[in-house]
Write an enzyme that holds these catalytic residues in place. Sequence first.
Site, PDB file in Angstrom:
ATOM      1  N   ASP A  74       9.473   2.517  -0.836  1.00 45.38           N
ATOM      2  CA  ASP A  74       8.503   3.222   0.002  1.00 45.38           C
ATOM      3  C   ASP A  74       8.848   2.886   1.459  1.00 45.38           C
ATOM      4  O   ASP A  74       8.511   1.820   1.959  1.00 45.38           O
ATOM      5  CB  ASP A  74       7.083   2.755  -0.363  1.00 45.38           C
ATOM      6  CG  ASP A  74       6.022   3.387   0.536  1.00 45.38           C
ATOM      7  OD1 ASP A  74       6.379   3.972   1.580  1.00 45.38           O
ATOM      8  OD2 ASP A  74       4.832   3.268   0.200  1.00 45.38           O
ATOM      9  N   TYR A 128       0.870  -1.171   0.000  1.00 41.09           N
ATOM     10  CA  TYR A 128       0.000   0.000   0.000  1.00 41.09           C
ATOM     11  C   TYR A 128       0.906   1.221   0.000  1.00 41.09           C
ATOM     12  O   TYR A 128       1.806   1.330   0.841  1.00 41.09           O
ATOM     13  CB  TYR A 128      -0.891  -0.012   1.246  1.00 41.09           C
ATOM     14  CG  TYR A 128      -1.724   1.227   1.433  1.00 41.09           C
ATOM     15  CD1 TYR A 128      -2.854   1.461   0.646  1.00 41.09           C
ATOM     16  CD2 TYR A 128      -1.403   2.167   2.412  1.00 41.09           C
ATOM     17  CE1 TYR A 128      -3.627   2.601   0.833  1.00 41.09           C
ATOM     18  CE2 TYR A 128      -2.170   3.305   2.606  1.00 41.09           C
ATOM     19  CZ  TYR A 128      -3.282   3.513   1.811  1.00 41.09           C
ATOM     20  OH  TYR A 128      -4.042   4.641   1.995  1.00 41.09           O
ATOM     21  N   LYS A 166       5.385   9.579   8.080  1.00 46.47           N
ATOM     22  CA  LYS A 166       5.192   9.138   9.465  1.00 46.47           C
ATOM     23  C   LYS A 166       6.243   9.698  10.431  1.00 46.47           C
ATOM     24  O   LYS A 166       6.140  10.836  10.850  1.00 46.47           O
ATOM     25  CB  LYS A 166       5.102   7.601   9.518  1.00 46.47           C
ATOM     26  CG  LYS A 166       3.894   7.089   8.698  1.00 46.47           C
ATOM     27  CD  LYS A 166       3.520   5.688   9.004  1.00 46.47           C
ATOM     28  CE  LYS A 166       2.466   5.113   8.084  1.00 46.47           C
ATOM     29  NZ  LYS A 166       1.079   5.355   8.447  1.00 46.47           N
TER      30      LYS A 166
HETATM   31  N1  HOZ Z   1      -2.588   3.879   6.160  1.00 50.63           N
HETATM   32  C1  HOZ Z   1      -2.539   3.689   7.552  1.00 50.63           C
HETATM   33  C2  HOZ Z   1      -2.215   2.314   7.933  1.00 50.63           C
HETATM   34  N2  HOZ Z   1      -1.314   1.624   7.152  1.00 50.63           N
HETATM   35  C3  HOZ Z   1      -3.812   4.050   8.223  1.00 50.63           C
HETATM   36  C4  HOZ Z   1      -3.855   5.462   8.600  1.00 50.63           C
HETATM   37  C5  HOZ Z   1      -4.982   5.834   9.528  1.00 50.63           C
HETATM   38  O1  HOZ Z   1      -6.084   5.295   9.407  1.00 50.63           O
HETATM   39  O2  HOZ Z   1      -4.792   6.689  10.349  1.00 50.63           O
END
Ligand code: HOZ
Length: 425
Positions: free
Chosen positions: A237, A142, A265
């Site tokens: 990534d 992802y 992040k």
């Molecule tokens: N894309 C995030 C987890 N892999 C989730 C982000 C969120 O819902 O805060």
Amino acid sequence: MSISQDLFKRASELIPGGVNSPVRAFRSVGGTPFFTKSASGSRLTTVDGQELIDFVCTWGPAIHGHNPPRIKQAITEALEKGTSFGTPNPYEVAIAELVVKMVPSLEQVRFCNSGTEATMSAIRLARGATRRSLIVKFAGCYHGHVDSLLVKAGSGAVTHGHPDSAGIPAAFAGETRVLEYNDQEALEALFATEGDQIAGVIVEPYPANCGLILPKDGFLQKLRDVCTQYGSVLIFDEVMTGFRLAAGGVQECIGITPDLTAMGKIIGGGLPVGAFGGKRELMQNLAPVGPVYQAGTLSGNPLAMSAGIAALEMLLELNPYERLNQMGSRMQTALLDAAKEKGLALQVPQTGSMFAFFFSEEPVTNFTEVMATNTGHFSALFKEAMNRGIYLPPSAFETCFISTAHDHGDLDQAIEGLTEAIKAI
Ligand code: HOZ
């Protein structure tokens, strides 16, 4: 009705699904999400007063735990000077110097506001620099909600049953080739037929949005080799793994140099920041020096940059990676022991401060195998863990994180609770 349930009812009237990011909605594990009142160190406190040991850590950023005093102080000091200037500011230079020093493959870096912006811009840069259009990704990886990457995507997309999102024109998806992670033969075969049209390959070097998958020996090196051979841009990534597994991310751990790296992040210290970077020659294709356009009103925001600087400086000073790995390994051993005692088929992939649960007889090496795991067992575990004050990600397709604020007391308590939870499912 609890305060969280009441808030969720009100939110659901106004916000689709009651949440601003789908995986938070608890739909795949059942029940309604809790709302957080405050967070400190390794713990969250809900609006209903429940204290939870947190293994989600805001989905990765909180490597120093919640609300660490040094980051709070850095933001407060920056706040005194203003919240946004729309001009260059000194924090941008300081954080760029830090990031280039920490991440081995970087000579230049551009800051944006999220991991999604970072991957989106990195693939645009790969396409602009190579003047080719095809992008290769791996099933279950992802890379944020970027149109051409929401094909066989992990995280909330697979959690809610839409790994191929609606709203992506066939022509966009048609420019994406999807391979199974860890499949060297398929990789070689694809490059043999279309290699001269492939602009870039984007990969989470350790896929962490469909549980946690680790590479088979030689897989990532093969990826590096074919990209070099065919002149395609290799994009790591490292939004999840960057600054988490080592100061320089996976690329430092395994000694493989991507052409571009997407970050997010941790780099924002808890505020919204993304970044992408790589070799100077490649990065010089970006506007205003080159023809590939990328921009952002809030990019380089002084509050976000100052939080990121504090987070990264703390990592350089603490060098917490060995300790975090020991804690991750302790967790893995304890969870495997508990499952063995219960006679439950469980795999706990772990690297550094990241670990995940796969209810499966065999180790999981790709997305097809992820989809064959018992997600019902995961949902049951999630609920049993919550009942014991332990917050795991509310999806079988996410990864757990440990922070430097977790101590062995937290781990003792979590191991005791998770052992009971595993026995109860
Ligand atoms: N894309 C995030 C987890 N892999 C989730 C982000 C969120 O819902 O805060």
